[in-house]
Design an enzyme around this catalytic site. Structure first.
Site, PDB file in Angstrom:
ATOM      1  CG  ASP A 194      -2.091  -0.923   1.104  1.00 42.21           C
ATOM      2  OD1 ASP A 194      -2.339  -1.413  -0.017  1.00 42.21           O
ATOM      3  OD2 ASP A 194      -2.756  -1.175   2.113  1.00 42.21           O
ATOM      4  CG  HIS A 204      -1.411   1.248   6.087  1.00 42.75           C
ATOM      5  ND1 HIS A 204      -2.743   1.562   5.974  1.00 42.75           N
ATOM      6  CD2 HIS A 204      -1.111   0.509   4.989  1.00 42.75           C
ATOM      7  CE1 HIS A 204      -3.230   1.037   4.860  1.00 42.75           C
ATOM      8  NE2 HIS A 204      -2.259   0.388   4.249  1.00 42.75           N
ATOM      9  CB  CYS A 247      -6.507   6.969   6.004  1.00 43.79           C
ATOM     10  SG  CYS A 247      -5.406   6.063   7.083  1.00 43.79           S
TER      11      CYS A 247
END
Length: 381
Positions: free
Chosen positions: A211, A258, A366
């Protein structure tokens, strides 16, 4: 304006803000099980163990996809809070772009080897990495988010027409065999490996998956958190693709994935970190920056839910803040201790409401993808 984003703290001019419209259910499957983890706690994380969340069932069924409907009241409040964030950004002079909305009539997707409900483009930071004048769509790590960047296509097309580069990293097949939770020496040690991964005629082995939120952007330097073989392959790809333009630094198992609620560059020379332990994982030159250690969140900082509402996000989710410039940050208005701490360090804090950040697993960083900032390819390290 032309695409230009090298960092997370120089003055913000344009941003993509996600949408929670039609976020009707969450898919608990193998890809989700292995995503939710937190190495710094020394425990598996804040979501119930996949061994336990279906008590009384045969363990052989543990990896079967399980859809969990989201409560309408929480979703409506989430939508209200996202729209409130949009209003606040506009008031601060930021141009806000919005993705296409997910039509609830077309909410499922089927790929070779699996099917999943489509997650709306809420946490737009995760599946795209902006590096300077280039859009890089990253290979998803959650099956339910496989098609998420499709909702950003009109925005990306506009930047492409203005001269932006636009690249898509290889798309994974995402069968059970695609994931590597434990075979890399530097893997996060607390990932719960699936029982008896199912073979598929579409197996190609461990694949490139990562990600954008695994990465920290500092001018011409990109720091990549690697916690399994999927991330390591993705970092190989980034190093080859960016050679001569960016320096890629490997950082091993800071978290399972993350890092934007763990280490946050607020300005050149200053980091906000979850705890002092974070420094042990950072590249050597970053360890010499000034640090602000987050206060420990209090239980009353967050809404409390019934037992049938699992909580995927860390209590430190409010570190997932958004910088407007090197002195101004958007912070959840409920996190009073963090606000006071930042103000004591002479930051201007703009409080914004976001009630269900732990339930939906995302904060202001985010929710946003900054596409235009004034900074360039500086040498911050």
């Amino acid at each position: 304006m032309r695409l230009n984003s090298y960092d997370d703290f120089t003055p913000l001019k344009e941003v993509v803000l996600g949408s929670a419209t039609s976020y009707l259910e969450r898919l608990n499957d193998l890809s989700f099980d292995m995503f939710i983890s937190d190495n710094l706690t020394g425990a598996r994380g804040y979501y119930p163990s996949i061994t336990d969340w279906r008590p009384g069932e045969d363990r052989s069924r543990r990896n079967e996809p399980d859809r969990m409907a989201l409560k309408e009241r929480f979703l409506n409040e989430l939508i209200q809070d996202v729209e409130g964030l949009s209003t606040q950004l506009v008031q601060l002079g930021v141009t806000v772009h919005r993705p296409m909305a997910l039509d609830p009539a077309h909410s499922d997707a089927t790929a070779p080897g699996w099917s999943a409900p489509i997650t709306p483009p809420l946490n737009v930071r995760d599946n795209t990495l902006i590096l300077g004048d280039e859009i890089i769509e990253t290979p998803p790590t959650l099956r339910a988010r496989y098609f998420e960047t499709q909702f950003l296509k009109p925005i990306f097309m506009d930047y492409f027409r203005q001269g932006a580069r636009w690249t898509t990293m290889p798309r994974p097949m995402m069968t059970d065999a695609s994931f590597d939770p434990e075979n890399l020496p530097n893997a996060a040690p607390n990932i719960e490996a699936p029982d008896n991964p199912r073979p598929s005629p579409y197996d190609v082995g461990v694949e490139i998956m990562i990600d954008g939120a695994n990465c920290l952007r500092l001018g011409r330097d990109l720091i990549v958190n690697i916690s399994n073989a999927n991330h390591a392959l993705a970092c190989d790809w980034l190093e080859r693709h960016l050679e001569g333009r960016f320096r890629v630094h490997r950082m091993h198992r800071l978290t399972q994935s993350h890092i934007d609620s763990v280490v946050i560059p607020l300005r050149p020379g200053t980091l906000l970190i979850r705890s002092e332990r974070v420094l042990d994982f950072l590249p050597e030159k970053l360890r010499h920056w000034d640090t602000i250690v987050s206060p420990t969140p209090e239980i009353h900082d967050y809404p409390q839910y019934e037992a049938d509402n699992p909580i995927p996000a860390s209590p430190y989710i409010d570190l997932n803040l958004l910088s407007i410039d090197e002195n101004t940050v958007l912070v959840n208005d409920a996190c009073k201790t963090l606000i006071r701490t930042l103000e004591e360090h002479r930051f201007t804090v703009v409080p914004v409401q976001h009630r269900h950040r732990r339930l939906f697993g995302g904060g202001f960083h985010c929710f946003t993808l900054d596409t235009v900032r004034t900074g360039g390819a500086e040498d911050y390290l």
